[in-house]
Design an enzyme around this catalytic site. Structure first.
Site, PDB file in Angstrom:
ATOM      1  N   GLU A  88       0.801  -1.231   0.000  1.00 15.38           N
ATOM      2  CA  GLU A  88       0.000   0.000   0.000  1.00 15.38           C
ATOM      3  C   GLU A  88       0.837   1.286   0.000  1.00 15.38           C
ATOM      4  O   GLU A  88       0.614   2.190   0.808  1.00 15.38           O
ATOM      5  CB  GLU A  88      -0.949  -0.011   1.216  1.00 15.38           C
ATOM      6  CG  GLU A  88      -1.851  -1.236   1.231  1.00 15.38           C
ATOM      7  CD  GLU A  88      -2.676  -1.389   2.514  1.00 15.38           C
ATOM      8  OE1 GLU A  88      -2.548  -0.554   3.409  1.00 15.38           O
ATOM      9  OE2 GLU A  88      -3.430  -2.366   2.611  1.00 15.38           O
ATOM     10  N   GLU A  96      -6.421 -10.602  -0.905  1.00 17.58           N
ATOM     11  CA  GLU A  96      -7.218 -10.347   0.319  1.00 17.58           C
ATOM     12  C   GLU A  96      -8.711 -10.277  -0.002  1.00 17.58           C
ATOM     13  O   GLU A  96      -9.437  -9.431   0.529  1.00 17.58           O
ATOM     14  CB  GLU A  96      -6.763  -9.034   0.969  1.00 17.58           C
ATOM     15  CG  GLU A  96      -5.282  -8.989   1.281  1.00 17.58           C
ATOM     16  CD  GLU A  96      -4.853  -7.711   2.015  1.00 17.58           C
ATOM     17  OE1 GLU A  96      -5.710  -6.964   2.508  1.00 17.58           O
ATOM     18  OE2 GLU A  96      -3.631  -7.479   2.073  1.00 17.58           O
TER      19      GLU A  96
HETATM   20  O1  G3I Z   1      -4.716  -8.222  19.451  1.00 23.99           O
HETATM   21  C1  G3I Z   1      -5.258  -6.969  19.927  1.00 23.99           C
HETATM   22  C2  G3I Z   1      -6.099  -7.190  21.155  1.00 23.99           C
HETATM   23  O2  G3I Z   1      -5.264  -7.664  22.193  1.00 23.99           O
HETATM   24  C3  G3I Z   1      -6.777  -5.865  21.551  1.00 23.99           C
HETATM   25  O3  G3I Z   1      -7.652  -6.081  22.610  1.00 23.99           O
HETATM   26  C4  G3I Z   1      -7.575  -5.327  20.355  1.00 23.99           C
HETATM   27  C5  G3I Z   1      -8.234  -3.978  20.665  1.00 23.99           C
HETATM   28  O4  G3I Z   1      -7.893  -2.981  19.753  1.00 23.99           O
HETATM   29  O5  G3I Z   1      -6.688  -5.158  19.277  1.00 23.99           O
HETATM   30  C6  G3I Z   1      -6.110  -6.395  18.828  1.00 23.99           C
HETATM   31  O6  G3I Z   1      -5.308  -6.180  17.717  1.00 23.99           O
HETATM   32  C7  G3I Z   1      -6.002  -5.849  16.546  1.00 23.99           C
HETATM   33  C8  G3I Z   1      -5.687  -6.886  15.482  1.00 23.99           C
HETATM   34  O7  G3I Z   1      -6.276  -6.517  14.266  1.00 23.99           O
HETATM   35  C9  G3I Z   1      -6.187  -8.279  15.863  1.00 23.99           C
HETATM   36  O8  G3I Z   1      -7.582  -8.300  15.930  1.00 23.99           O
HETATM   37  C10 G3I Z   1      -5.536  -4.469  16.090  1.00 23.99           C
HETATM   38  O9  G3I Z   1      -5.959  -3.488  17.014  1.00 23.99           O
HETATM   39  C11 G3I Z   1      -6.104  -4.165  14.731  1.00 23.99           C
HETATM   40  O10 G3I Z   1      -5.504  -2.975  14.243  1.00 23.99           O
HETATM   41  C12 G3I Z   1      -5.775  -5.290  13.772  1.00 23.99           C
HETATM   42  O11 G3I Z   1      -6.428  -5.005  12.563  1.00 23.99           O
HETATM   43  C13 G3I Z   1      -5.909  -5.652  11.412  1.00 23.99           C
HETATM   44  C14 G3I Z   1      -5.541  -4.571  10.394  1.00 23.99           C
HETATM   45  O12 G3I Z   1      -5.154  -5.181   9.178  1.00 23.99           O
HETATM   46  C15 G3I Z   1      -4.368  -3.699  10.884  1.00 23.99           C
HETATM   47  O13 G3I Z   1      -3.165  -4.442  10.938  1.00 23.99           O
HETATM   48  C16 G3I Z   1      -6.990  -6.571  10.860  1.00 23.99           C
HETATM   49  O14 G3I Z   1      -7.191  -7.668  11.762  1.00 23.99           O
HETATM   50  C17 G3I Z   1      -6.540  -7.112   9.498  1.00 23.99           C
HETATM   51  O15 G3I Z   1      -7.605  -7.837   8.904  1.00 23.99           O
HETATM   52  C18 G3I Z   1      -6.179  -5.944   8.591  1.00 23.99           C
HETATM   53  O16 G3I Z   1      -5.714  -6.475   7.363  1.00 23.99           O
HETATM   54  C19 G3I Z   1      -5.392  -5.503   6.358  1.00 23.99           C
HETATM   55  C20 G3I Z   1      -4.167  -6.019   5.611  1.00 23.99           C
HETATM   56  O17 G3I Z   1      -3.125  -6.289   6.513  1.00 23.99           O
HETATM   57  C21 G3I Z   1      -3.736  -5.026   4.541  1.00 23.99           C
HETATM   58  N1  G3I Z   1      -4.829  -4.695   3.658  1.00 23.99           N
HETATM   59  C22 G3I Z   1      -6.084  -4.279   4.292  1.00 23.99           C
HETATM   60  C23 G3I Z   1      -6.522  -5.319   5.323  1.00 23.99           C
HETATM   61  C24 G3I Z   1      -7.871  -4.957   5.944  1.00 23.99           C
HETATM   62  O18 G3I Z   1      -7.791  -3.755   6.663  1.00 23.99           O
END
Ligand code: G3I
Length: 361
Positions: A151, A267
């Site tokens: 990205e 994705e």
């Molecule tokens: O693990 C913590 C947990 O301990 C905490 O209580 C909770 C509260 O905020 O957060 C948890 O972590 C989260 C994690 O997902 C696991 O659920 C993060 O905050 C959250 O930011 C993270 O989001 C991920 C996001 O990327 C950011 O990295 C999504 O699961 C994931 O599906 C998403 O994937 C992205 C690709 O990497 C790139 N392209 C877009 C795609 C969708 O947004």
């Protein structure tokens, strides 16, 4: 994944999931046409759910950790790396004869706090190069493809070349991309190297602009002998394919193929936020039809070598997580993936599988 309550975990696969095992699985159908079928999985949820393990092991030829290889997950401090979760997923894929995909090495998202807090004093070039060398070195020879840079294009950030103003761009300028790919090739010469991005699927002017900028960037890389093997089309798409998607995407993947690169659908999921009716059967049919039309287009080009959905079951998807809740229907969990919350294959599953069957070779 927190968000909605889907009730207790299934204690066994439903008969409909048993019926699509083995030669009826997604991977069996995809393999006939030399395509990899895969999915992103949340590793800890996989570890805690044996029925989910059974489903995943049977359906896919490739997995990618949804979050566990991101910098924030793997590098708690400058000198410390923690590969526990991703090592566990690698072991799982090996045990079941699957491949593993790496997501992602250089990204504006999931950058650890220690990088953000010290971005003006750290040598970020060194941090990035060491990161690629260490992570790819740890998995040398064991990862099918890496999203080296994720990205990096965002025209609205105002850079003349459309580069997103990330912590890496701000420290190194646009050269960080070439450096990342060159470092990656050296670190693991057997891994395919991909550039991965979203927002390229629709025939809207902003997405046409993004496609042009990505192609221009990659052409420049090729001209400078920067190693790159594939472009990832993330494909977070929405229900309703119609006139808004088709021509631009087709030309985009044709252009990628003409450069000699592969295309990975990395994705894929179908957001049903725009669907106004509640009937589950009708919603599932609309989601399935969107999968079918999108994949028919992607798979009609022989450059498309892999199709991964961003998740497996509606029980666990970012679209039903904290940040993904529908704005329009906050009390209606999305039915965006091939399996429902009880791991029953939905019309989307059959649409994906049929698309593999119709792939042109
Ligand atoms: O693990 C913590 C947990 O301990 C905490 O209580 C909770 C509260 O905020 O957060 C948890 O972590 C989260 C994690 O997902 C696991 O659920 C993060 O905050 C959250 O930011 C993270 O989001 C991920 C996001 O990327 C950011 O990295 C999504 O699961 C994931 O599906 C998403 O994937 C992205 C690709 O990497 C790139 N392209 C877009 C795609 C969708 O947004």
């Amino acid at each position: 994944m927190p968000g909605y309550d889907f009730g207790p975990l299934p204690t066994k696969l439903p008969p409909e999931a048993e019926a699509v095992k083995g030669k009826n699985s997604l991977q069996a159908h995809a393999a006939k046409f030399k395509v990899l079928a895969g999915a992103a999985v949340p590793v800890r949820a996989l570890q805690a759910d044996p029925v989910f393990q059974e489903l995943v092991a049977d359906q896919y030829g490739i997995l990618v950790p949804e979050n566990e290889l991101k910098m924030v997950a793997i590098r708690p401090s400058l000198d410390k790396f923690d590969f526990t979760a991703s090592d566990a997923l690698l072991a799982f894929t090996k045990q079941h004869g699957m491949k593993l995909r790496g997501h992602t090495l250089v990204w504006h998202g999931s950058v650890p706090q220690w990088v953000r807090q010290q971005s003006s004093t750290l040598d970020l070039r060194k941090v990035m190069v060491e990161h690629i060398q260490t992570v790819m070195g740890h998995y040398k020879g064991q990862i099918q493809a890496w999203d080296v840079v994720n990205e990096a294009i965002l025209p609205s950030d105002g850079d003349p070349n459309g580069m997103r103003k990330t912590v890496w761009f701000n420290a190194m300028g646009p050269e960080y991309i070439d450096l990342a790919f060159r470092t990656a090739r050296e670190a693991d010469p057997n891994a395919k190297l991909s550039y991965n991005d979203y927002g390229v699927e629709y025939d809207k002017e902003d997405q046409a602009e993004k496609r042009r900028l990505i192609l221009a960037m990659v052409r420049k890389m090729k001209a400078a002998n920067v190693p790159i093997d594939a472009i990832g089309v993330q494909a977070h798409i929405r229900v309703g394919f119609n006139q808004s998607m088709g021509t631009g995407l087709k030309e985009y993947i044709d252009a990628i193929r003409q450069m000699g690169l592969d295309v990975y659908v990395t994705e894929l999921d179908v957001n049903e936020d725009d669907v106004t009716y509640d009937d589950v059967g009708k919603r599932d049919a609309a989601v399935a039809e969107t999968y079918r039309q999108f994949l028919t287009l992607m798979l009609s080009n022989p450059a498309t070598k892999a199709v991964l959905t961003w998740g497996v079951s509606d029980r666990r998807t970012w679209l039903n997580g904290f940040n993904g809740h529908s704005q329009k229907f906050p009390n209606r969990p999305q039915r965006c993936l091939p399996f429902d919350a009880a791991y029953k294959p939905k019309p989307a599953f059959f649409a994906i599988r049929d698309s593999f069957d119709h792939k042109k070779i």
